[in-house]
Each structure stands twice: as structure tokens, then as C-alpha cells.
Design an enzyme around this catalytic site. Structure first.
Site, PDB file in Angstrom:
ATOM      1  N   PRO A  48      45.039  39.041  43.699  1.00 47.01           N
ATOM      2  CA  PRO A  48      45.919  38.303  42.789  1.00 47.01           C
ATOM      3  C   PRO A  48      45.763  38.859  41.369  1.00 47.01           C
ATOM      4  O   PRO A  48      44.766  38.609  40.689  1.00 47.01           O
ATOM      5  CB  PRO A  48      45.422  36.862  42.885  1.00 47.01           C
ATOM      6  CG  PRO A  48      43.999  36.981  43.335  1.00 47.01           C
ATOM      7  CD  PRO A  48      43.883  38.244  44.124  1.00 47.01           C
TER       8      PRO A  48
ATOM      9  N   PHE B  33      37.782  36.264  38.213  1.00 43.48           N
ATOM     10  CA  PHE B  33      37.830  36.025  36.772  1.00 43.48           C
ATOM     11  C   PHE B  33      38.989  35.103  36.428  1.00 43.48           C
ATOM     12  O   PHE B  33      40.076  35.205  37.001  1.00 43.48           O
ATOM     13  CB  PHE B  33      38.000  37.349  36.011  1.00 43.48           C
ATOM     14  CG  PHE B  33      36.974  38.380  36.354  1.00 43.48           C
ATOM     15  CD1 PHE B  33      35.688  38.290  35.855  1.00 43.48           C
ATOM     16  CD2 PHE B  33      37.298  39.448  37.188  1.00 43.48           C
ATOM     17  CE1 PHE B  33      34.735  39.241  36.175  1.00 43.48           C
ATOM     18  CE2 PHE B  33      36.362  40.406  37.513  1.00 43.48           C
ATOM     19  CZ  PHE B  33      35.069  40.300  37.009  1.00 43.48           C
TER      20      PHE B  33
ATOM     21  N   ASP C 218      41.202  40.954  38.608  1.00 40.83           N
ATOM     22  CA  ASP C 218      41.264  40.241  39.882  1.00 40.83           C
ATOM     23  C   ASP C 218      41.006  38.753  39.630  1.00 40.83           C
ATOM     24  O   ASP C 218      39.885  38.359  39.274  1.00 40.83           O
ATOM     25  CB  ASP C 218      40.214  40.831  40.836  1.00 40.83           C
ATOM     26  CG  ASP C 218      40.371  40.334  42.267  1.00 40.83           C
ATOM     27  OD1 ASP C 218      40.840  39.200  42.450  1.00 40.83           O
ATOM     28  OD2 ASP C 218      39.998  41.068  43.199  1.00 40.83           O
ATOM     29  N   HIS C 219      42.032  37.929  39.827  1.00 39.56           N
ATOM     30  CA  HIS C 219      41.938  36.502  39.511  1.00 39.56           C
ATOM     31  C   HIS C 219      41.025  35.746  40.474  1.00 39.56           C
ATOM     32  O   HIS C 219      40.663  34.593  40.214  1.00 39.56           O
ATOM     33  CB  HIS C 219      43.343  35.885  39.530  1.00 39.56           C
ATOM     34  CG  HIS C 219      43.488  34.675  38.675  1.00 39.56           C
ATOM     35  ND1 HIS C 219      42.417  34.052  38.048  1.00 39.56           N
ATOM     36  CD2 HIS C 219      44.575  33.945  38.321  1.00 39.56           C
ATOM     37  CE1 HIS C 219      42.838  33.022  37.367  1.00 39.56           C
ATOM     38  NE2 HIS C 219      44.154  32.922  37.510  1.00 39.56           N
ATOM     39  N   ARG C 220      40.640  36.368  41.571  1.00 37.65           N
ATOM     40  CA  ARG C 220      39.687  35.713  42.476  1.00 37.65           C
ATOM     41  C   ARG C 220      38.320  35.568  41.830  1.00 37.65           C
ATOM     42  O   ARG C 220      37.569  34.632  42.141  1.00 37.65           O
ATOM     43  CB  ARG C 220      39.553  36.508  43.777  1.00 37.65           C
ATOM     44  CG  ARG C 220      40.801  36.532  44.644  1.00 37.65           C
ATOM     45  CD  ARG C 220      40.619  37.429  45.842  1.00 37.65           C
ATOM     46  NE  ARG C 220      40.367  38.817  45.457  1.00 37.65           N
ATOM     47  CZ  ARG C 220      40.100  39.793  46.326  1.00 37.65           C
ATOM     48  NH1 ARG C 220      40.020  39.534  47.625  1.00 37.65           N
ATOM     49  NH2 ARG C 220      39.915  41.020  45.896  1.00 37.65           N
TER      50      ARG C 220
END
Length: 350
Positions: A149, A325, A321-323
Site C-alpha cells: 500500500p 509506516f 510502505d503504509h503497512r
């Protein structure tokens, strides 16, 4: 005892290549670490050494043949035999049958297996067939986009003073260094404060690295390749400048080694020479972040004292990477990087 030498994975996600030339003949004796075969993938050309001593029992492929990881490309009988004289270039014999010679290009690539615009769909000039390298790029970015993501943070750094300082050193000391190694060093300094960004995704977790192996996105005629400079955190800007120039040259000449593209921890892409505003780059999986820099332009800026001044402003994006951060993490990271360029630039010229 027979030793089977398998074609290795020569880069992140690279599972296919082709034989350029065998450097030994069947029946010859080889010693450990002796060069055996030159192979090429879309991104690297390298010579593979022998892991054992023995006699070459079988060379199952020919120059131009496509191989994939875990294909046995050499069989070695671990015993004694006739000493090898090194490079074997019999495949360059100009007496090669016409029909076979015609099926290879000038570099020994089998065009039937590595399609190009010239070799496929000759009857329909509206079809542009992807080259092998474009297919590999497509695989990498598709996997990244479908898995990660992506979130992109944007900032502008005032690099007016940095450029003035750089110009002054060039005039006074003859120092002539491009901006890319300075950007790379500034990124490494930001990683010191935000070490989790110097990671790879590993089974749903983060694998942190102490070495800053920063990938440099290189624009070539065949597509983007990303070799990386190892241990940036232990090198000066002068050292980085030499290494980056060498990597870029070898990338464009298709002479990268497989080690050049392995073990990267984060990537930087400097597209300022091309221009444009800003973009949202795709992360080089399994890394978790990529920094991109764009063309610095003069802009009117309002100072703290409400004065209008002209400054050179550099657009920056950080895609992460939104997983792992949140947005605040990304903004803190990009603000640190920006601050390094605006306030701490002198240390990079020391």
C-alpha cells in the site's frame, strides 16, 4: 563424484538469463574459483567461478541458450584431468551455419526467446512487443504495486545555499562534484535518525540493515536498472561520486555485476535532468521506501519577515510502505532529509 553447478539467481527477482560463453571445455581440469562461464540477464553480465575443483564433465548448453534458476549449466567430475587454458571462444567461429547465425543477434542473444519489436509481429507494425527487460520491469512493479500500500509524501527543499557553497568550492578549490552523491549522503544521514526505513519486508515483518546500501535508479536505453552503492554510511561524498559514476557507466553499458543489484536497502531516483513537477514512484520490492528528486526551479518565497525573495527550490517525494509506516513517520523522515540539504550541507563537502 559429480557436482552439478546450478544457474543462480543473479539479482532480486531475476530468474532467467542466457549463456554468453563457456570459458572451459569438456574434459578440462579446473580449480576452485576458476572462471567457468559468462552469463547475462537483462540487468547484469557476470562470470561465474567454479565452486569446486575437478574435470568438466558436461556443458549442456550453447551460447545464446536461455537458462533459468536451478538449471544445471555445468557438470563437474571431482577428479584430475588436463589443465584448462581459460577462455573458450569457439562459439564465435564465423563458420557457424547460416540459419543458426541468423537466429542470434550480435551479442549471441537468441531472438526467438528474447523477443523484440524487430523480431516479432513483423506483419503488424501496430504491435510493440515487450523486450525481456521490459517484461522483468513489469513483473517487479506489478508485484510491488499489488503487494504494497503506497503512500507518497511531498516537500520542497531550499537548496540555494547548498548550490552557492558548491559553486564557491569549485571556484576556490577546483572541487567539481555533482548533486547526486550529495543527495545520497544526505539520505544516509536521514536513515541514521530513522533506521526503520533502511529495511526490507521479510515475511510480513521488517528486516533492518546496518549498512546503507542505497540504490541509484539509472535510466538506460532498455529501461530503468537499480544498482546500489554499498555502505554509504561509511563513505565520503568524493568516494560516493566515483562509485556512482562507475555504476551508472556500467549500467548503461550492460556490464553490471550481479552483486551490484543485490542487498539494496532503499532507493533514490534523481530525475531533475529530465524535468517535470513530481510523481509517485513505485517502491523497489522488497524495499519499503523510495526517495525521488525533481528539477530545482527558482521560486518566489516569503521569508519569516514577510520579504519576497527568489530561491532555488527542489521538489522531493518519499513513497513508503503504509503497512509499516504512518503518514507522520513519512513526514518526519522527509523533513529530516530536507533539513540535511538546507542546514547541514557543508558537512558533505568536508
Amino acid at each position: 563424484m559429480k557436482y552439478e553447478f546450478f544457474f543462480p539467481e543473479l539479482g532480486e527477482g531475476l530468474i532467467e538469463g542466457f549463456i554468453v560463453a563457456y570459458m572451459v571445455k569438456e574434459g578440462e581440469h579446473v580449480v576452485e574459483d576458476q572462471p567457468l562461464v559468462e552469463v547475462q540477464t537483462d540487468k547484469v553480465t557476470t562470470v561465474l567461478p567454479s565452486p569446486v575443483a575437478g574435470i568438466i564433465g558436461k556443458l549442456p548448453y550453447s551460447p545464446g541458450d536461455i537458462v533459468t534458476i536451478n538449471d544445471v549449466i555445468i557438470v563437474i567430475d571431482q577428479g584430475k584431468g588436463e589443465a584448462s587454458d581459460g577462455w573458450n571462444q569457439d562459439w564465435l567461429n564465423l563458420d557457424t551455419p547460416k540459419e543458426k547465425k541468423h537466429s542470434w543477434n550480435d551479442f549471441g542473444i537468441n531472438l526467438g526467446a528474447y523477443p523484440s519489436v524487430e523480431s516479432d509481429h513483423n506483419n503488424d507494425d501496430t504491435i510493440v512487443t515487450l523486450t525481456s527487460m521490459r517484461k522483468e520491469i513489469a513483473n517487479i512493479v506489478t508485484k510491488s504495486f499489488q503487494t504494497i500500500p503506497h503512500v507518497t509524501a511531498y516537500a520542497e527543499a531550499d537548496i540555494t545555499n547548498l548550490l552557492l557553497h558548491k559553486a564557491q568550492l569549485k571556484q576556490e578549490q577546483g572541487l567539481n562534484v555533482t548533486l547526486t552523491p550529495i543527495f545520497v549522503k544526505a539520505l544516509s544521514q536521514a536513515l541514521n535518525e530513522h533506521p526503520l526505513f533502511n529495511s526490507n519486508e521479510f515475511n510480513g515483518a521488517l528486516k533492518r540493515f546496518t549498512s546503507h546500501n542505497i540504490g541509484i535508479a539509472v535510466d538506460t536505453n532498455d529501461g530503468v536498472v537499480i544498482p546500489n552503492v554499498k555502505q554509504v554510511n561509511e563513505k565520503t561524498v568524493d568516494q560516493l561520486a566515483d562509485e556512482i559514476n562507475e555504476l551508472i557507466e556500467r549500467a548503461r553499458l550492460k556490464k553490471l555485476l550481479f552483486t551490484d543489484t543485490r542487498e539494496g536497502t532503499i532507493t533514490i531516483s534523481n530525475v531533475g535532468a529530465i524535468g517535470g513537477g513530481f510523481a509517485t514512484p513505485i517502491i523497489f520490492y522488497p524495499q519499503v521506501a523510495i526517495v525521488a528528486l525533481y528539477r530545482a526551479d527558482k521560486k518566489v518565497v516569503v521569508t519569516e519577515h514577510d520579504e519576497l525573495v527568489i530561491r532555488k527550490m527542489l521538489p522531493i517525494t518519499l513513497t513508503f510502505d503504509h503497512r509499516f509506516f504512518d503518514g507522520a513517520d513519512g513526514l518526519r523522515f522527509i523533513n529530516t532529509f530536507k533539513s540535511n540539504l538546507e542546514l547541514h550541507y557543508e558537512q558533505y563537502f568536508a
